[in-house]
Design a protein around this motif. Sequence first.
Motif, PDB file in Angstrom:
ATOM      1  N   ASP A 191       3.652   2.241   2.979  1.00 40.62           N
ATOM      2  CA  ASP A 191       4.525   1.169   3.463  1.00 40.62           C
ATOM      3  C   ASP A 191       5.986   1.471   3.147  1.00 40.62           C
ATOM      4  O   ASP A 191       6.887   1.093   3.906  1.00 40.62           O
ATOM      5  CB  ASP A 191       4.131  -0.175   2.830  1.00 40.62           C
ATOM      6  CG  ASP A 191       2.796  -0.682   3.351  1.00 40.62           C
ATOM      7  OD1 ASP A 191       2.502  -0.492   4.545  1.00 40.62           O
ATOM      8  OD2 ASP A 191       2.042  -1.268   2.550  1.00 40.62           O
TER       9      ASP A 191
ATOM     10  N   HIS B 110       0.855  -1.200   0.000  1.00 42.75           N
ATOM     11  CA  HIS B 110       0.000   0.000   0.000  1.00 42.75           C
ATOM     12  C   HIS B 110       0.888   1.248   0.000  1.00 42.75           C
ATOM     13  O   HIS B 110       2.000   1.208   0.521  1.00 42.75           O
ATOM     14  CB  HIS B 110      -0.856   0.038   1.271  1.00 42.75           C
ATOM     15  CG  HIS B 110      -1.502  -1.260   1.632  1.00 42.75           C
ATOM     16  ND1 HIS B 110      -1.046  -2.066   2.664  1.00 42.75           N
ATOM     17  CD2 HIS B 110      -2.557  -1.891   1.089  1.00 42.75           C
ATOM     18  CE1 HIS B 110      -1.804  -3.146   2.750  1.00 42.75           C
ATOM     19  NE2 HIS B 110      -2.727  -3.078   1.804  1.00 42.75           N
TER      20      HIS B 110
ATOM     21  N   HIS C 126       0.438  -7.824   3.034  1.00 44.89           N
ATOM     22  CA  HIS C 126       1.900  -7.824   3.188  1.00 44.89           C
ATOM     23  C   HIS C 126       2.452  -9.243   3.060  1.00 44.89           C
ATOM     24  O   HIS C 126       3.519  -9.455   2.485  1.00 44.89           O
ATOM     25  CB  HIS C 126       2.297  -7.207   4.536  1.00 44.89           C
ATOM     26  CG  HIS C 126       2.077  -5.722   4.598  1.00 44.89           C
ATOM     27  ND1 HIS C 126       2.986  -4.864   5.148  1.00 44.89           N
ATOM     28  CD2 HIS C 126       1.052  -4.959   4.146  1.00 44.89           C
ATOM     29  CE1 HIS C 126       2.520  -3.612   5.056  1.00 44.89           C
ATOM     30  NE2 HIS C 126       1.345  -3.665   4.449  1.00 44.89           N
TER      31      HIS C 126
HETATM   32 ZN   LIG Z   1       0.533  -1.812   4.047  1.00 44.51          ZN
END
Ligand SMILES: [Zn+2]
Length: 273
Positions: free
Chosen positions: A19, A16, A142
Amino acid sequence: MNPISTARTAVFFHAHPDDEALLTAGTMAMLAAEGHRVVLVVATSGERGQADVEPGEALGATRMAELYASAAALGCARVVNLGYADSGLAPGGGVADDRPDGAFIDADVEEAAGRLAAVLTEEKADLLTTYDPAGGYGHPDHVQVHRVGGRAAEIAGTAIVLEATVNRDPLLRGLRLARRFYPQLDIRAFERAYSPGDVITHRVAVRRFARQKRASMAAHASQATGADTRTLGVMLKIPRPLYRLIFGTEWYVRRDAPLGSRLRHPFEVPPKG
Ligand SMILES: [Zn+2]
């Protein structure tokens, strides 16, 4: 001294927008400053992130704009969004039941890896970063970055794969200490998160790039408030002195480097095992 004499290409793969700010921003700024080509790839636009506005398309557009601003601060040459839907996060963590069609977590690994491999091939990438198998603090998207990234590097034949992580040991030591002063601090989420120090092969000193890293974080304004379980939200709960520790170093695991390697630069050649 700059240990690198030839410009290379590094692709940083994240789940995202935001991150990249905490996990790899210093390394990205360092490589860009050394003259390497730095490419930032996200799997999703993060449209189900926790923010003060409703999740959805508008939030996704806001977060992509934030990502471009972050990438500019870090000196990235290109930003790519693979275009999957943000899987979101169940209230207590884990996979959300109400996730949208096309959620990254539901993507076929081979298909998603093919999309990323196309970028790696086009860029003639020398290096790809993914995440550790725990997916850092465990967001399902993730964990999927770990799976998809590893496979993409195989398909494209990318020589160097680094798993971006955090050294869990000093993090836990610091958090246990901090709990004496902040009894409300809940550290359970960190006990299985990220990677233990003995598997980490790269400790990249990025204090010199703290300004760029802060600019990258500041670009993600929508995630700085209201955020709770996203990386930025989790990290912002960490007390300030620890924060500096987190800022100064970025950690990676290179699986084909011998255990106990203490490498300082992403392109440094590992010792023979
Ligand atoms: Zn993330």
